[in-house]
Every structure is written in structure tokens, then in C-alpha cells.
Design a protein around this motif. Structure first.
Motif, PDB file in Angstrom:
ATOM      1  N   LYS A  95       0.802  -1.221   0.000  1.00 42.83           N
ATOM      2  CA  LYS A  95       0.000   0.000   0.000  1.00 42.83           C
ATOM      3  C   LYS A  95       0.838   1.278   0.000  1.00 42.83           C
ATOM      4  N   GLU A  96       2.137   1.131   0.182  1.00 43.78           N
ATOM      5  CA  GLU A  96       2.993   2.319   0.223  1.00 43.78           C
ATOM      6  C   GLU A  96       3.029   3.002  -1.142  1.00 43.78           C
ATOM      7  N   ARG A  97       2.894   4.349  -1.119  1.00 47.80           N
ATOM      8  CA  ARG A  97       2.964   5.195  -2.315  1.00 47.80           C
ATOM      9  C   ARG A  97       1.912   4.819  -3.359  1.00 47.80           C
ATOM     10  N   GLU A  98       0.780   4.302  -2.881  1.00 45.45           N
ATOM     11  CA  GLU A  98      -0.346   4.002  -3.767  1.00 45.45           C
ATOM     12  C   GLU A  98      -1.516   4.926  -3.438  1.00 45.45           C
ATOM     13  N   GLU A  99      -2.331   5.212  -4.432  1.00 51.12           N
ATOM     14  CA  GLU A  99      -3.521   6.042  -4.230  1.00 51.12           C
ATOM     15  C   GLU A  99      -4.531   5.291  -3.358  1.00 51.12           C
ATOM     16  N   SER A 100      -5.190   6.027  -2.456  1.00 53.99           N
ATOM     17  CA  SER A 100      -6.169   5.410  -1.566  1.00 53.99           C
ATOM     18  C   SER A 100      -7.279   4.715  -2.344  1.00 53.99           C
ATOM     19  N   ALA A 101      -7.710   5.340  -3.445  1.00 51.41           N
ATOM     20  CA  ALA A 101      -8.795   4.755  -4.232  1.00 51.41           C
ATOM     21  C   ALA A 101      -8.371   3.418  -4.825  1.00 51.41           C
ATOM     22  N   ALA A 102      -7.126   3.320  -5.278  1.00 49.65           N
ATOM     23  CA  ALA A 102      -6.630   2.068  -5.849  1.00 49.65           C
ATOM     24  C   ALA A 102      -6.537   0.986  -4.776  1.00 49.65           C
ATOM     25  N   ILE A 103      -6.084   1.371  -3.584  1.00 49.96           N
ATOM     26  CA  ILE A 103      -5.974   0.416  -2.479  1.00 49.96           C
ATOM     27  C   ILE A 103      -7.343  -0.130  -2.114  1.00 49.96           C
ATOM     28  N   GLN A 104      -8.301   0.767  -1.945  1.00 57.04           N
ATOM     29  CA  GLN A 104      -9.642   0.345  -1.551  1.00 57.04           C
ATOM     30  C   GLN A 104     -10.273  -0.537  -2.627  1.00 57.04           C
ATOM     31  N   TYR A 105     -10.080  -0.153  -3.876  1.00 54.78           N
ATOM     32  CA  TYR A 105     -10.648  -0.944  -4.971  1.00 54.78           C
ATOM     33  C   TYR A 105     -10.040  -2.339  -5.009  1.00 54.78           C
ATOM     34  N   ASP A 106      -8.711  -2.414  -4.958  1.00 54.19           N
ATOM     35  CA  ASP A 106      -8.039  -3.702  -5.087  1.00 54.19           C
ATOM     36  C   ASP A 106      -8.419  -4.661  -3.967  1.00 54.19           C
ATOM     37  N   PHE A 107      -8.433  -4.168  -2.726  1.00 52.19           N
ATOM     38  CA  PHE A 107      -8.731  -5.078  -1.622  1.00 52.19           C
ATOM     39  C   PHE A 107     -10.214  -5.438  -1.570  1.00 52.19           C
ATOM     40  N   ALA A 108     -11.083  -4.538  -2.037  1.00 59.38           N
ATOM     41  CA  ALA A 108     -12.503  -4.891  -2.133  1.00 59.38           C
ATOM     42  C   ALA A 108     -12.714  -5.973  -3.193  1.00 59.38           C
ATOM     43  N   GLU A 109     -12.017  -5.857  -4.330  1.00 59.56           N
ATOM     44  CA  GLU A 109     -12.136  -6.866  -5.376  1.00 59.56           C
ATOM     45  C   GLU A 109     -11.515  -8.191  -4.941  1.00 59.56           C
ATOM     46  N   TYR A 110     -10.411  -8.108  -4.204  1.00 59.16           N
ATOM     47  CA  TYR A 110      -9.788  -9.326  -3.684  1.00 59.16           C
ATOM     48  C   TYR A 110     -10.757 -10.046  -2.739  1.00 59.16           C
ATOM     49  N   ARG A 111     -11.439  -9.282  -1.889  1.00 56.30           N
ATOM     50  CA  ARG A 111     -12.398  -9.906  -0.972  1.00 56.30           C
ATOM     51  C   ARG A 111     -13.530 -10.579  -1.749  1.00 56.30           C
ATOM     52  N   LYS A 112     -14.002  -9.928  -2.807  1.00 55.70           N
ATOM     53  CA  LYS A 112     -15.047 -10.538  -3.636  1.00 55.70           C
ATOM     54  C   LYS A 112     -14.560 -11.858  -4.230  1.00 55.70           C
ATOM     55  N   LEU A 113     -13.318 -11.879  -4.676  1.00 55.71           N
ATOM     56  CA  LEU A 113     -12.748 -13.095  -5.241  1.00 55.71           C
ATOM     57  C   LEU A 113     -12.757 -14.224  -4.210  1.00 55.71           C
ATOM     58  N   VAL A 114     -12.250 -13.933  -3.017  1.00 58.60           N
ATOM     59  CA  VAL A 114     -12.165 -14.952  -1.972  1.00 58.60           C
ATOM     60  C   VAL A 114     -13.557 -15.431  -1.578  1.00 58.60           C
ATOM     61  N   GLU A 115     -14.490 -14.510  -1.413  1.00 53.61           N
ATOM     62  CA  GLU A 115     -15.838 -14.903  -0.997  1.00 53.61           C
ATOM     63  C   GLU A 115     -16.527 -15.749  -2.062  1.00 53.61           C
ATOM     64  N   ALA A 116     -16.258 -15.453  -3.347  1.00 57.12           N
ATOM     65  CA  ALA A 116     -16.831 -16.263  -4.423  1.00 57.12           C
ATOM     66  C   ALA A 116     -16.250 -17.684  -4.390  1.00 57.12           C
ATOM     67  N   VAL A 117     -14.947 -17.791  -4.155  1.00 53.89           N
ATOM     68  CA  VAL A 117     -14.314 -19.106  -4.051  1.00 53.89           C
ATOM     69  C   VAL A 117     -14.877 -19.870  -2.854  1.00 53.89           C
ATOM     70  N   PHE A 118     -15.003 -19.187  -1.722  1.00 59.89           N
ATOM     71  CA  PHE A 118     -15.548 -19.830  -0.523  1.00 59.89           C
ATOM     72  C   PHE A 118     -16.955 -20.356  -0.780  1.00 59.89           C
ATOM     73  N   ALA A 119     -17.782 -19.542  -1.410  1.00 60.79           N
ATOM     74  CA  ALA A 119     -19.163 -19.955  -1.677  1.00 60.79           C
ATOM     75  C   ALA A 119     -19.196 -21.184  -2.582  1.00 60.79           C
ATOM     76  N   ALA A 120     -18.290 -21.242  -3.544  1.00 61.14           N
ATOM     77  CA  ALA A 120     -18.249 -22.371  -4.471  1.00 61.14           C
ATOM     78  C   ALA A 120     -17.765 -23.650  -3.803  1.00 61.14           C
ATOM     79  N   HIS A 121     -17.129 -23.523  -2.633  1.00 58.63           N
ATOM     80  CA  HIS A 121     -16.589 -24.695  -1.949  1.00 58.63           C
ATOM     81  C   HIS A 121     -17.305 -24.978  -0.622  1.00 58.63           C
ATOM     82  N   GLY A 122     -18.515 -24.466  -0.484  1.00 57.47           N
ATOM     83  CA  GLY A 122     -19.360 -24.851   0.638  1.00 57.47           C
ATOM     84  C   GLY A 122     -18.972 -24.253   1.976  1.00 57.47           C
ATOM     85  N   ILE A 123     -18.582 -22.986   1.990  1.00 55.95           N
ATOM     86  CA  ILE A 123     -18.207 -22.339   3.252  1.00 55.95           C
ATOM     87  C   ILE A 123     -19.352 -22.408   4.265  1.00 55.95           C
TER      88      ILE A 123
END
Length: 262
Positions: A95-123
Motif C-alpha cells: 500500500k505504500e505510495r499508492e492512491e487510496s482509491a486504488a488500495i480500496q478498490y483492489d482489496f474490495a475486489e480481492y475480498r469478492k474473489l475470496v468470498e466467491a471461491v468460498f461460496a463455491a466450496h461450501g463455506i
């Protein structure tokens, strides 16, 4: 999900206790086992001592019988489950020397990815920290498959989705065991050594690998891809899975990370 130690309860039993003391002990045990008021486990504990609540005093033998009944009811709630711990490698440095908007976007999209994988595997349930997650699955195969799927999905994610300069890499740790499971209890409110070991496996894992105790993968339906390591975590020999095609990506991420923290 709760854990109960027979010794810890018996140590607190005295030869005779008043009804007030009994209620106090029940409250203390409920708190130590992290039982919510409306959980099935709390109801099971209360039911075991129901007949003694109005007694002026309680014999040791009566209390021991009530304890045995309460433990039997709690044990009936137990089941084998598996836990997957995932954390983003070097997230602070990313996160160093990155725009706040880019950080928030990337980690929100990463969370969506993980949650989609979890749902597909019976979390069954999950709990998030800012950049990490603990997931509970019905069995070890599902937990390991979910960890592998997250790692494999990062290839497309890093190429097509994220905005920050650094690529996402994760560590995954898996553990499984018998626990007292209550659907009404959130994962973040639970405490059990089975969960702790999953977190420790993740902490000492290499980037973009799944780490698990050797004894856990032995009975798996599909243990392919795991190799033994020299590492020992919480007394257990560790086996590790890594997709071969990701070796170059892992080396690139490691080189970037070490350059940032020098």
C-alpha cells in the motif's frame, strides 16, 4: 462452536455450593466457553443444571452428575470441520505510495474473489480481519480446494483486475478437527486450538502455498501436489502445496517485497 475441558470444570467444583454460587459458576463457564445467550450450546449447558437451580444447596455427587449431563449435551453438538486461514503477503508494503482509491478498490475486489471461491466450496462461516480471513468448511478437502482455488485465481486477478503496482500473493494454512459447532456463534467469537493451528500454519507458510499438517492430509481423497517440508508447527510436520506454474511469480513477488523493505 465451543470447546470444553472436563478438567477445567471439575477443578471448580466444591463439595457443596449454594444456588447463587451455582448460577455464578454457570455464568463463568458460559463466558469461558464463549457461549452466546441464545446459542444451542448455552441451552444445553443450562439444561444440564436445570434441576439444581432452585436447590438451597447441592451435594458434590449431584453437581458431578449435572456436569456429566451438561457435557453429554455439549458433545452432541460436536462435529469434524476444517479451517482455512488466508492472509495477503506484505500487504502493508503493497500500500505504500499508492492512491487510496486504488488500495480500496483492489482489496474490495480481492475480498469478492475470496468470498466467491468460498461460496463455491461450501463455506459454513467466515471471519475477516482487514487483509486476512478464516473460513470454516465441512471437511479438509473443501478447505484445501478453496485455498488452492484462491491462489490459482490470483493469476487473472493480478493481470486483469488489480490497479496497484504490486501483485497479490497469499499464504494459506489449513487444519481440521473435532469441535463443538453452533451455527449461531460467529466464527470471530470462537476460540479453539484447532482454529489456532490453522492460523499458525498460514503464518509460517511460503507465499502462494497451502500449508497443512502431514497427519491431516493423510486420509484425503486427493492429496496430490503436497510435498513434505522440514518445518514443524505446533508439534506437527508440515506438508505444502504449490502450483508449479507459479514458481516464477512467487520469486518475482519475493524479490519485489525484499526490495521494498530494505
Amino acid at each position: 462452536m465451543v470447546a470444553i475441558g472436563a478438567g477445567s470444570l471439575r477443578d471448580g467444583i466444591v463439595s457443596r455450593v449454594t444456588a447463587r454460587q451455582l448460577r455464578h459458576e454457570l455464568g463463568r463457564w458460559r463466558k469461558s466457553m464463549q457461549l452466546g445467550e441464545d446459542t444451542r450450546a448455552a441451552a444445553a449447558l443450562d439444561e444440564g443444571f436445570k434441576d439444581l437451580e432452585n436447590a438451597r444447596s447441592v451435594d458434590r455427587s449431584e453437581l458431578l452428575r449435572a456436569f456429566a449431563e451438561a457435557k453429554r449435551r455439549l458433545d452432541a453438538l460436536g462435529r469434524e470441520v476444517a479451517f482455512l486461514s488466508i492472509d495477503v503477503v506484505g500487504s502493508t508494503a503493497m500500500k505504500e505510495r499508492e492512491e487510496s482509491a486504488a488500495i480500496q478498490y483492489d482489496f474490495a475486489e480481492y475480498r469478492k474473489l475470496v468470498e466467491a471461491v468460498f461460496a463455491a466450496h461450501g463455506i459454513l462461516k467466515s471471519a475477516w480481519t482487514p487483509d486476512g480471513v478464516m473460513g470454516c468448511f465441512a471437511d479438509t478437502d473443501q478447505a484445501i480446494a478453496a485455498g488452492k482455488a484462491v491462489i490459482l485465481a490470483l493469476g487473472d486477478f493480478n493481470r486483469d483486475v488489480k490497479l496497484m503496482r504490486a501483485d497479490f500473493a497469499v499464504r494459506c494454512g489449513v487444519n481440521a478437527g473435532y469441535v463443538h459447532f453452533d451455527e449461531a456463534t460467529p466464527l470471530e467469537a470462537m476460540s479453539d486450538r484447532v482454529i489456532d493451528i490453522a492460523g499458525h500454519m498460514q503464518k509460517y507458510a511460503e507465499p502462494n502455498t497451502v500449508a497443512v499438517a502431514h497427519k491431516v492430509i493423510a486420509p484425503l481423497r486427493n492429496p496430490a501436489g503436497f510435498t513434505p517440508t522440514d518445518r514443524v508447527v505446533d508439534g506437527y510436520r508440515v506438508a505444502s502445496w504449490r502450483p508449479a506454474q507459479w514458481d516464477r511469480v512467487i520469486r518475482t513477488h519475493d524479490a519485489w517485497f525484499h526490495d521494498r523493505v530494505k
